[in-house]
Design an enzyme around this catalytic site. Structure first.
Site, PDB file in Angstrom:
ATOM      1  N   GLY A 100       0.833  -1.208   0.000  1.00 27.09           N
ATOM      2  CA  GLY A 100       0.000   0.000   0.000  1.00 27.09           C
ATOM      3  C   GLY A 100       0.862   1.250   0.000  1.00 27.09           C
ATOM      4  CG  ASP A 142      -1.445  -0.887   7.735  1.00 26.45           C
ATOM      5  OD1 ASP A 142      -2.085   0.134   7.464  1.00 26.45           O
ATOM      6  OD2 ASP A 142      -1.567  -1.962   7.123  1.00 26.45           O
ATOM      7  CG  MET A 160      -7.253   2.290   5.466  1.00 25.69           C
ATOM      8  SD  MET A 160      -6.117   2.679   4.115  1.00 25.69           S
ATOM      9  CE  MET A 160      -7.169   2.326   2.706  1.00 25.69           C
ATOM     10  CG  LEU A 194      -9.488  10.912   1.163  1.00 27.40           C
ATOM     11  CD1 LEU A 194     -10.693  11.553   1.819  1.00 27.40           C
ATOM     12  CD2 LEU A 194      -8.971  11.788   0.023  1.00 27.40           C
TER      13      LEU A 194
HETATM   14  O1  F6P Z   1      -1.358  -1.988   4.160  1.00 24.02           O
HETATM   15  C1  F6P Z   1      -1.726  -0.680   4.056  1.00 24.02           C
HETATM   16  C2  F6P Z   1      -3.200  -0.521   3.829  1.00 24.02           C
HETATM   17  O2  F6P Z   1      -3.406   0.829   3.609  1.00 24.02           O
HETATM   18  C3  F6P Z   1      -4.092  -1.079   4.944  1.00 24.02           C
HETATM   19  O3  F6P Z   1      -4.255  -0.188   5.996  1.00 24.02           O
HETATM   20  C4  F6P Z   1      -5.365  -1.324   4.194  1.00 24.02           C
HETATM   21  O4  F6P Z   1      -6.177  -2.310   4.794  1.00 24.02           O
HETATM   22  C5  F6P Z   1      -4.883  -1.780   2.879  1.00 24.02           C
HETATM   23  O5  F6P Z   1      -3.620  -1.198   2.679  1.00 24.02           O
HETATM   24  C6  F6P Z   1      -5.792  -1.422   1.742  1.00 24.02           C
HETATM   25  O6  F6P Z   1      -5.211  -1.827   0.578  1.00 24.02           O
HETATM   26  P1  F6P Z   1      -5.868  -1.694  -0.850  1.00 24.02           P
HETATM   27  O7  F6P Z   1      -5.865  -0.236  -1.188  1.00 24.02           O
HETATM   28  O8  F6P Z   1      -5.016  -2.512  -1.729  1.00 24.02           O
HETATM   29  O9  F6P Z   1      -7.275  -2.215  -0.706  1.00 24.02           O
END
Ligand code: F6P
Length: 424
Positions: A14, A145, A191, A303
């Site tokens: 991410g 995270d 998140m 965001l």
């Molecule tokens: O790992 C980082 C993160 O932002 C998490 O907090 C979140 O659950 C995930 O990525 C979301 O990922 P994607 O945008 O691929 O759905």
């Protein structure tokens, strides 16, 4: 002095508001240390397998580009969520990667990513050692995270925490504005998957001019729907405007994510992670159905990881520092390791880099300790806030053009030697 070879760097997982600052740190340090070419993998290891890469000197021309890169959110090179097979499962895929590295005369392979991405560094360095390859493999930490083991915190977390603190304050102000002869409950979804670091950062909003959220639920402790409704009913008797922060990853005692109780889309990625989202709207609908009170769900979603206009200076600087530290470590002979951030002191805040064996980090999740939550597990403690506070300090002003921040964007024409459309 022996001529140095080339470096290749990739971004994975991410994106964050500061992952490109680490890329800038790798590039700058590699140049200063006399490495020849610095290549960037386009979309990480997945793109590299398709021979997608770029010579970064076609993209970064001067100090202004470095400064722009540091202020550009998301992954400049493109990211991926790609899991390499176990090394005994698919020899061919590793042979292909090492062939490409040999062709590009790569001495150092650097991967900027989180715990899943460190699995790539672990496997490549293990394979390299097993089959006598000499490249060095280094990891640079990154994730909003903040769930990477052995590092005090991860680049990307501080900026996301800052954005979340600001957004929480602003949402609270908004709800108070209309709190006259009507009640409203706002559920903010944050998140962080199975780690509550980011959700806990909503407590930053509790300042002399703001009450902060009323309740904060982290995913580390099972979520009890009945107790939650009891808390909401008690708050409704006392207040007109209620703001609750919930992590996207809160789970019931039986292991089901709350987001699965609503409109779950069923998506699971290659690392087995469920697509989260919908926790706040499920809870907002539940409260509305049970109490008739007006509710609103606010999902900060992407965001919170892309808000470079709100990035923390400490975070951007540390992201740059860990990128540079990975190059230095590789240059000094390290491999199969990830750079970490060690906190030296809180006041004044000071940190330095360290380095650990990636086997101790890959695929591990660092969670918020139970004693950094209150007894009821519906708020974080002062200790938690003291830990986060230094990481959100300062800012880098975006370079504004026509009222909007300017970003550095991959120029594939320049990369392929064609006349750039962007640089006339
Ligand atoms: O790992 C980082 C993160 O932002 C998490 O907090 C979140 O659950 C995930 O990525 C979301 O990922 P994607 O945008 O691929 O759905």
């Amino acid at each position: 002095m022996a001529k140095k070879g080339n470096i290749i760097v990739g971004q994975s997982g991410g994106p964050t508001a500061v992952i490109n600052s680490s890329l800038a740190g790798v590039y700058r340090n590699a140049k200063e240390r006399g490495f020849d070419k610095v290549y960037g993998m386009i979309h990480g290891i997945q793109g590299l397998l398709d021979e997608q890469y770029v010579d970064l000197s076609t993209q970064i021309h001067n100090e202004l580009d470095i400064e722009l890169l540091k202020r550009t959110p998301s992954a400049f090179l493109g990211s991926c969520r790609y899991k390499l097979p176990e090394i005994h499962e698919d020899h061919a895929i590793y042979e292909k990667i090492f062939e490409i590295l040999k062709k590009l005369e790569i001495e150092v392979f650097i991967y900027i990513g989180g715990n899943d991405s460190m699995d790539t560094i672990k496997k490549l360095s293990d394979y390299g050692i097993l089959y006598g390859h000499t490249q060095k493999f280094l990891g640079v930490p990154k994730t909003i995270d903040n769930d990477l083991a052995l590092t005090d915190h991860t680049p990307g977390f501080g900026s996301a925490a800052k954005y979340i603190g600001v957004a929480t304050k602003e949402v609270i102000r908004d709800t108070y504005g209309l709190a006259y002869k009507r009640k409203q409950i706002t559920i903010m979804e944050i998140m962080g998957r199975n780690a509550g670091w980011l959700t806990g950062a909503t407590a930053l909003a509790k300042t002399e001019d703001c009450e902060g959220p009323d309740l904060i639920y982290l995913p580390e402790v099972p979520f009890d729907l009945d107790k939650f409704m009891e808390k909401i009913n008690a708050l409704l008797k006392k207040k007109d405007s209620i703001v609750v922060a919930v992590s996207e990853g809160i789970k019931l005692a039986d292991g089901r994510y709350v987001c699965e109780l609503g409109s779950d889309n069923g998506y699971v990625d290659v690392f087995g992670h469920k697509q989260m989202g919908g926790t706040a709207s499920y809870l907002a609908n539940l409260i509305n159905a049970k109490t008739g009170t007006k509710t609103r769900a606010v999902e900060l979603s992407t965001l919170q990881r892309s808000a470079s206009h709100m990035a923390s200076r400490v975070d951007i600087d540390e992201a740059f520092m860990v990128g540079g530290a990975a190059v230095k470590a590789a240059d000094e002979g390290d491999t199969g390791k990830m750079v970490v951030i060690d906190r030296v002191s809180d006041d004044p805040y000071m940190a330095k880099t360290g380095i650990y064996d990636v086997h101790r980090i890959a695929n591990e999740e660092k969670l918020v300790p139970r004693n950094w939550m209150n007894k009821e597990a519906d708020y974080v403690t002062e200790e938690f806030v003291d830990y986060v506070q230094p990481l959100i300090q300062g800012d880098y002003q975006p370079m504004m053009v026509n009222g909007l921040p300017r970003h550095l964007v991959l120029d594939l024409d320049a990369a392929s030697g064609k006349k750039s459309r962007k640089r006339k």
